[in-house]
Design a protein around this motif. Structure first.
Motif, PDB file in Angstrom:
ATOM      1  N   THR A 123       5.848  16.237   3.357  1.00 58.98           N
ATOM      2  CA  THR A 123       4.970  15.106   3.086  1.00 58.98           C
ATOM      3  C   THR A 123       5.626  14.199   2.052  1.00 58.98           C
TER       4      THR A 123
ATOM      5  N   LYS B 237       0.845  -1.193   0.000  1.00 61.63           N
ATOM      6  CA  LYS B 237       0.000   0.000   0.000  1.00 61.63           C
ATOM      7  C   LYS B 237       0.877   1.239   0.000  1.00 61.63           C
ATOM      8  N   THR B 238       0.400   2.277  -0.663  1.00 55.55           N
ATOM      9  CA  THR B 238       1.101   3.549  -0.684  1.00 55.55           C
ATOM     10  C   THR B 238       0.396   4.500   0.274  1.00 55.55           C
ATOM     11  N   ILE B 239       1.169   5.067   1.190  1.00 57.88           N
ATOM     12  CA  ILE B 239       0.607   5.993   2.171  1.00 57.88           C
ATOM     13  C   ILE B 239       1.412   7.290   2.146  1.00 57.88           C
ATOM     14  N   THR B 240       0.797   8.364   2.630  1.00 56.10           N
ATOM     15  CA  THR B 240       1.502   9.637   2.756  1.00 56.10           C
ATOM     16  C   THR B 240       1.887   9.821   4.216  1.00 56.10           C
TER      17      THR B 240
ATOM     18  N   GLU C 113       5.507  10.178   0.078  1.00 56.36           N
ATOM     19  CA  GLU C 113       4.744   8.964  -0.230  1.00 56.36           C
ATOM     20  C   GLU C 113       5.635   7.763   0.042  1.00 56.36           C
ATOM     21  N   LYS C 114       5.125   6.791   0.817  1.00 51.40           N
ATOM     22  CA  LYS C 114       5.878   5.575   1.117  1.00 51.40           C
ATOM     23  C   LYS C 114       5.054   4.362   0.748  1.00 51.40           C
ATOM     24  N   THR C 115       5.750   3.307   0.318  1.00 49.87           N
ATOM     25  CA  THR C 115       5.098   2.035   0.042  1.00 49.87           C
ATOM     26  C   THR C 115       5.411   1.096   1.199  1.00 49.87           C
TER      27      THR C 115
END
Length: 178
Positions: A92, A62-65, A94-96
């Motif tokens: 900010t 999942k990709t989250i901020t 974006e990380k997976t």
């Protein structure tokens, strides 16, 4: 015939000893111990590795901020003054991340029943608590050890006899991951 060796210890002592040695074997890759202990360690280790192989690909990405603090050249947080107070500036990003599916989560919890937590201490800061980091052994089983032994049906450990112990003559063995 018994299902396990008692190793001349009470149940709690035996369980703690075996948990400790299985954790050390998976973390370091090889340890030296007596032959009877090594045969018991092998059982537990093979089960954990088989669990890691079975659940190695069972996750979703999942990709989250995430808000991450900005850092300067000295690796210190950048601060700005807002209404007379110093406040950290954030960026900010974006990380997976990997999210375990239910069966992998169950496998992780089964591993954590056996494995002790491991804290890694860098050599330059020995004796200091500052730069220590916790090692996630279940993640190591899923990400490194599982793919390494994926095509193998058992036999993940090797025992090499190295002679008798000087004090009591017990047969010593080097047990290592193949």
């Amino acid at each position: 015939m018994a299902k396990y060796r008692k190793l001349s210890k009470t149940a709690s002592q035996r369980k703690a000893l075996l948990r400790n040695q299985v954790t050390a074997l998976l973390y370091k890759g090889k340890i030296t111990t007596t032959e009877a202990r090594a045969k018991e360690i092998r059982k537990w280790t093979e089960k954990l590795i088989a669990l890691g192989i079975r659940e190695k690909d069972n996750y979703e990405e999942k990709t989250i901020t995430v808000k991450v603090p900005l850092k300067d050249v000295d690796n210190k947080r950048v601060k700005e003054v807002v209404d007379g107070k110093k406040v950290t500036k954030y960026d900010t990003v974006e990380k997976t991340i990997k999210v375990d599916k239910p069966s992998r989560l169950h496998a992780r919890r089964q591993m954590l029943e056996i494995l002790y937590p491991v804290t890694e201490v860098p050599k330059e800061n020995k004796g200091k608590k500052k730069n220590t980091k916790k090692v996630d052994l279940p993640a190591k089983l899923f990400d490194e050890i599982g793919p390494k032994y994926a095509g193998r049906n058992g036999g993940y450990t090797r025992m090499v006899k190295i002679g008798e112990r000087k004090g009591d003559g017990a047969l010593m063995v080097l047990i290592e991951l193949v």
